[in-house]
Design a protein around this motif. Structure first.
Motif, PDB file in Angstrom:
ATOM      1  N   ASP A 195      -3.063   5.445  12.896  1.00  0.00           N
ATOM      2  CA  ASP A 195      -3.600   4.554  12.130  1.00  0.00           C
ATOM      3  C   ASP A 195      -4.488   5.159  10.843  1.00  0.00           C
ATOM      4  OD1 ASP A 195      -2.494   2.244  13.055  1.00  0.00           O
ATOM      5  OD2 ASP A 195      -4.384   1.462  14.062  1.00  0.00           O
ATOM      6  N   TYR A 196      -5.559   6.142  11.388  1.00  0.00           N
ATOM      7  CA  TYR A 196      -6.322   6.955  10.472  1.00  0.00           C
ATOM      8  C   TYR A 196      -5.541   7.443   9.574  1.00  0.00           C
ATOM      9  CZ  TYR A 196      -6.010  10.941  13.757  1.00  0.00           C
ATOM     10  OH  TYR A 196      -5.662  11.776  14.747  1.00  0.00           O
ATOM     11  N   VAL A 244      -3.574   5.533   2.284  1.00  0.00           N
ATOM     12  CA  VAL A 244      -3.957   4.458   1.327  1.00  0.00           C
ATOM     13  C   VAL A 244      -5.048   4.869   0.430  1.00  0.00           C
ATOM     14  CG1 VAL A 244      -4.919   2.216   1.391  1.00  0.00           C
ATOM     15  CG2 VAL A 244      -3.072   2.537   2.870  1.00  0.00           C
ATOM     16  N   GLU A 260      -6.400  15.722   8.246  1.00  0.00           N
ATOM     17  CA  GLU A 260      -6.522  14.540   9.205  1.00  0.00           C
ATOM     18  C   GLU A 260      -5.778  14.788  10.272  1.00  0.00           C
ATOM     19  OE1 GLU A 260      -8.331  11.971   8.850  1.00  0.00           O
ATOM     20  OE2 GLU A 260      -8.816  11.772   6.807  1.00  0.00           O
ATOM     21  N   ALA A 261      -4.615  15.593  10.387  1.00  0.00           N
ATOM     22  CA  ALA A 261      -3.579  15.696  11.470  1.00  0.00           C
ATOM     23  C   ALA A 261      -3.880  16.900  12.225  1.00  0.00           C
ATOM     24  CB  ALA A 261      -2.341  15.329  10.929  1.00  0.00           C
ATOM     25  N   LEU A 301       0.874  -1.307   0.118  1.00  0.00           N
ATOM     26  CA  LEU A 301       0.204  -0.022   0.049  1.00  0.00           C
ATOM     27  C   LEU A 301       0.987   1.179   0.095  1.00  0.00           C
ATOM     28  CD1 LEU A 301      -2.675  -1.234   2.610  1.00  0.00           C
ATOM     29  CD2 LEU A 301      -3.101  -1.183   0.103  1.00  0.00           C
ATOM     30  N   ILE A 361      -2.869   3.250  -6.154  1.00  0.00           N
ATOM     31  CA  ILE A 361      -3.070   2.578  -4.780  1.00  0.00           C
ATOM     32  C   ILE A 361      -4.520   2.890  -4.510  1.00  0.00           C
ATOM     33  CG2 ILE A 361      -2.635   2.225  -2.546  1.00  0.00           C
ATOM     34  CD1 ILE A 361       0.386   2.120  -3.666  1.00  0.00           C
ATOM     35  N   GLY A 362      -5.057   4.425  -4.412  1.00  0.00           N
ATOM     36  CA  GLY A 362      -5.869   4.863  -3.705  1.00  0.00           C
ATOM     37  C   GLY A 362      -7.083   4.294  -4.627  1.00  0.00           C
ATOM     38  N   VAL A 381       2.734   2.594   2.400  1.00  0.00           N
ATOM     39  CA  VAL A 381       2.891   3.091   3.403  1.00  0.00           C
ATOM     40  C   VAL A 381       3.854   2.665   4.520  1.00  0.00           C
ATOM     41  CG1 VAL A 381       0.580   4.374   3.459  1.00  0.00           C
ATOM     42  CG2 VAL A 381       0.781   1.849   4.340  1.00  0.00           C
ATOM     43  N   LEU A 397      -7.850  -0.708   2.565  1.00  0.00           N
ATOM     44  CA  LEU A 397      -7.229  -1.167   3.783  1.00  0.00           C
ATOM     45  C   LEU A 397      -8.474  -1.347   4.655  1.00  0.00           C
ATOM     46  CD1 LEU A 397      -4.919  -2.041   5.741  1.00  0.00           C
ATOM     47  CD2 LEU A 397      -4.527   0.430   6.271  1.00  0.00           C
ATOM     48  N   THR A 457      -8.646   3.176  16.476  1.00  0.00           N
ATOM     49  CA  THR A 457      -7.784   4.059  16.108  1.00  0.00           C
ATOM     50  C   THR A 457      -7.637   4.273  14.786  1.00  0.00           C
ATOM     51  OG1 THR A 457      -5.867   2.414  15.772  1.00  0.00           O
ATOM     52  CG2 THR A 457      -5.979   3.563  17.942  1.00  0.00           C
ATOM     53  N   ALA A 458      -8.437   3.607  13.721  1.00  0.00           N
ATOM     54  CA  ALA A 458      -8.402   3.833  12.165  1.00  0.00           C
ATOM     55  C   ALA A 458      -9.383   4.902  11.864  1.00  0.00           C
ATOM     56  CB  ALA A 458      -8.517   2.460  11.818  1.00  0.00           C
ATOM     57  N   LEU A 459     -10.235   5.506  12.748  1.00  0.00           N
ATOM     58  CA  LEU A 459     -11.031   6.310  12.429  1.00  0.00           C
ATOM     59  C   LEU A 459     -10.659   7.633  13.008  1.00  0.00           C
ATOM     60  CD1 LEU A 459     -14.198   4.468  12.562  1.00  0.00           C
ATOM     61  CD2 LEU A 459     -13.465   5.624  10.518  1.00  0.00           C
ATOM     62  N   ASN A 460     -10.648   8.750  12.324  1.00  0.00           N
ATOM     63  CA  ASN A 460     -10.331  10.268  12.653  1.00  0.00           C
ATOM     64  C   ASN A 460     -11.335  10.545  13.909  1.00  0.00           C
ATOM     65  OD1 ASN A 460      -9.611  12.804  13.343  1.00  0.00           O
ATOM     66  ND2 ASN A 460      -8.875  13.157  11.659  1.00  0.00           N
ATOM     67  N   VAL A 483      -2.542   6.814   8.274  1.00  0.00           N
ATOM     68  CA  VAL A 483      -2.069   5.509   7.467  1.00  0.00           C
ATOM     69  C   VAL A 483      -3.284   5.310   6.459  1.00  0.00           C
ATOM     70  CG1 VAL A 483      -1.248   3.146   7.055  1.00  0.00           C
ATOM     71  CG2 VAL A 483      -0.433   4.664   8.965  1.00  0.00           C
ATOM     72  N   LEU A 484      -4.510   5.384   7.175  1.00  0.00           N
ATOM     73  CA  LEU A 484      -5.672   4.951   6.166  1.00  0.00           C
ATOM     74  C   LEU A 484      -5.942   6.002   4.951  1.00  0.00           C
ATOM     75  CD1 LEU A 484      -7.536   2.757   5.979  1.00  0.00           C
ATOM     76  CD2 LEU A 484      -9.320   4.284   7.438  1.00  0.00           C
ATOM     77  N   ARG A 540     -13.464  13.709  13.089  1.00  0.00           N
ATOM     78  CA  ARG A 540     -14.269  13.968  12.032  1.00  0.00           C
ATOM     79  C   ARG A 540     -15.580  13.038  12.214  1.00  0.00           C
ATOM     80  NH1 ARG A 540     -11.294  12.617   7.030  1.00  0.00           N
ATOM     81  NH2 ARG A 540     -12.772  13.818   5.939  1.00  0.00           N
TER      82      ARG A 540
END
Ligand SMILES: Nc1ncnc2c1ncn2[C@@H]1O[C@H](COP(=O)(O)OP(=O)(O)OP(=O)(O)O)[C@@H](O)[C@H]1O
Ligand SMILES: [Mg+2]
Lengths: 293, 335
Positions: free
Chosen positions: B232-233, B239, B251-252, A53, A86-87, A55, A92, A99-102, B235-236, A105
């Motif tokens: 993680d978010y 991607v 995001e940051a 990916l 890739i986008g 990253v 993913l 932790t994968a959602l902001n 990195v997402l 937001r």
């Protein structure tokens, strides 16, 4: 023309101290197929996913090998072109939905931003698409969920949201990095079933990272076994379970917990097997260092 | 939850202000120097001195004086300046806008410079660009604002005199203003010729005040950005196909800015404190400049008034920061 969705050939990556984290990894994922990548913690499963990916952490450097995404050589593309490719073609499903959602937001824009800002969909089109996917992951109150902040949803709900977002743009390849590990046991099964169902309906290829052979058996058609950044065995899933070839694979299977015997997982990998693996890795590194040293 | 937080802050504010009032009141009366002696010509008789002391209420005990003053303050009467013989509140409100404009311009500069360098440094982390930004912010931080003022005066006032280094506005100009907020009013009236002159005068003192704060913002924000950029978010988002700049901005930044925000609030109060000496350096006609005159003349009512207004400003800034923090953080907002 090779029709692989993803083709990784001889991929090696090193840390700043020169240690190899990926040791000449080769694996391929055919269109619409689920390839499991199994191995214990620290084996480098996440590294492979991140390499594909684009990253990888800045400290990890790819020193050798090719990665082809639907025939396009990722290493040859300019950074921007690679990012866009890739986008557009991959997604993913992360390990930890917490932790994968902001956190600051709302869910809605986090789900639609790729469609709108990278793929150029209209806002309305993206919204309709996301609602359709939320329905597919059995979220029945999309209006509420789309307006929520991540902390207002449970872990299972968040993972559903992330799965829906991953499938929304019809990617060719999804990297799922232990997508159920962080969840409650009861939720794990639902989420796994959901991913399998969407995978079948959408025909998406998945590189499915896990350390759980039980999950491998349920979801994948092919499997690669990774140890210390090296693929030690590769097979059709059914064949692997019927007749594991590598001693490490056999040891892993022996260590896999049965539902009737929760302590089975505590069985350590045999010392002799570990010694054999160490020798195998050392030999591989020696062979590798000769041309690269 | 938000309301409760607000009420608690309001109570703390009142206590803080009362404390400041007491301390200042006592300290300037205990400190050496007699305002009355400074007003009278040498050779004034003891009866003259006693008459004047009684006139300004200085013959009473400190406790009596304090409560007389306090009862005036709650009615909006801060007394009369001894040296200028004018209403203290009027004097303060006449000068406060100049200081506020200077402080706000300096703050905006610090945010712009600090924010940009932090974002650039985070995007180029690990490269020579980041190293350069670190060196620059280290230098900016190790020199206090008034020394920056002197450096700027030497550089752009003496060596290469391209900027005005004295006053608030060119004296020959005709000013159409009805408020003391010259800068804001000039913009509102679309009199950009005046805006330019005002900004020209403000530039050097504002830069002197802004540089140390810009450095702090830059360092802290860059650090939190770098931490957030590993999450993680983020990195997402990479991607998904977003560029590093987009990732930082979309995001940051907001999440990384929260810890910086609290600090900016505290540092902004320091910046306002810095205006006292910097205004003096640049002969800028603000409240700080007047405060120094008031101290030199032992003008007790004026000192009290100015200090109380500064203290009120500080607690209001802290209150604003606290409320903004709560508003920006969805977890707090939803209780
Ligand atoms: N940012 C990093 N910098 C340097 N080394 C790292 C970094 N992240 C991981 N590693 C190392 O790389 C190796 C592979 O890590 P990776 O995260 O890919 O393992 P994994 O198979 O995904 O394990 P897990 O099941 O715990 O997720 C490990 O030895 C780890 O210590
Ligand atoms: Mg991992």
């Amino acid at each position: 023309m090779n029709a692989s969705c993803l083709n990784i050939a001889n991929l090696s990556a090193v840390l700043p101290n020169g240690a190899r984290v990926l040791r000449s990894v080769s694996l391929s994922v055919q269109p619409g197929e689920v390839r499991a990548l199994v191995g214990e913690s620290g084996a480098g499963k996440t590294m492979i996913g991140k390499a594909v990916l684009g990253v990888l952490p800045p400290s990890v450097r790819i020193v050798e090998g090719d990665m082809l995404l639907e025939g396009e050589d990722l290493g040859r593309l300019q950074p921007k072109a690679r990012r866009t490719l890739i986008g557009a073609r991959t997604a993913l499903i992360p390990q930890d939905p917490l932790t994968a959602l902001n956190p600051s937001r709302r869910i809605g824009p986090q789900m639609t931003d790729r469609l709108v800002r990278i793929l150029g969909w209209s806002g309305q089109g993206a919204d309709a698409r996301i609602r359709q996917l939320l329905d597919e992951v059995q979220i029945r109150d999309p209006d509420r969920v789309l307006k929520c902040y991540p902390h207002e949803l449970s872990g299972g709900m968040r993972q559903r949201v992330l799965i829906a977002a991953a499938f929304a743009a019809e990617p060719r390849l999804i990297v799922a990095d232990e997508p159920t590990t962080a969840l409650d046991v009861t939720v794990q099964k639902q989420i796994l079933r959901l991913i399998a169902q969407l995978q079948r309906e959408h025909g998406t290829a998945i590189l499915f990272v896990t350390h759980d052979l039980g999950v491998v058996a349920k979801i994948s058609q092919k499997v690669s076994v990774l140890y210390a950044g090296k693929v030690v065995e590769e097979a059709e899933t059914a064949a692997l379970f019927a007749a594991p070839q590598h001693p490490y694979t056999r040891a892993l299977m022996a260590a896999t917990p049965r539902y009737t015997d929760p302590f089975a997982s505590l069985k350590p990998v045999d010392d002799a097997v570990l010694a054999g693996l160490a020798a195998e890795i050392a030999a591989a590194d020696q062979a590798w260092r000769r041309p690269h040293g | 939850m938000l309301l409760q937080r607000f009420l608690i802050r309001l109570l703390t504010m009142a206590i803080t202000l009362f404390g400041v009032a007491v301390v200042v009141f006592v300290v300037i009366r205990v400190a050496p120097g007699d305002p009355i002696a400074m007003m009278l010509p040498p050779g004034a008789t003891d009866t003259d001195i006693a008459r004047l002391r009684a006139l300004y209420g200085l013959d009473k005990t400190i406790v009596e004086q304090f409560f007389i003053w306090l009862s005036g303050v709650v009615r909006g009467d801060f007394g009369t300046s001894i040296s200028l013989r004018q209403d203290v509140l009027g004097l303060v409100f006449n000068r406060l806008p100049a200081t506020l404009e200077l402080a706000i311009v300096a703050l905006l500069m610090a945010l712009a410079i600090g924010g940009t360098t932090a974002i650039l440094g985070a995007r180029e982390r690990g490269t020579a660009v980041e190293a350069g930004i670190d060196i620059a912010s280290g230098a900016a931080l190790s020199i206090p604002d008034f020394l920056w003022g002197l450096v700027l005066i030497l550089l752009f006032g003496v060596l290469v005199p391209i900027f005005d280094i004295s006053g608030r506005v060119s004296p020959q100009l005709d000013l159409p203003f009805v408020t003391q907020f010259y800068l804001f009013e000039s913009i509102a009236r679309l009199r950009f010729d005046l805006t330019k002159d005002l900004l020209g005068h403000m530039l050097m003192p504002a830069v002197a005040l802004a540089l140390p704060l810009a450095a702090i913002i830059s360092q802290l924000l860059k650090q939190s950005l770098k931490e957030v950029l590993d999450l993680d978010y983020v990195v997402l988002a990479r991607v998904k196909g977003f560029s590093e700049t987009q990732v930082i901005l979309r995001e940051a930044l907001k999440n990384a800015a929260l810890p910086t925000l609290t600090l900016v609030g505290v540092q902004f109060t320091f910046l306002i404190g810095g205006t006292v000496i910097v205004e003096r350096l640049f002969s800028y006609e603000g409240l700080g400049n007047m405060a120094i005159d008031a101290v030199i003349n032992r003008d007790l009512p004026l000192i009290q008034g100015i200090v109380l207004v500064f203290a009120l400003l500080f607690v209001l800034i802290n209150l604003t920061v606290d409320m903004m923090y709560a508003l920006l953080n969805p977890r707090l907002r939803h209780g």
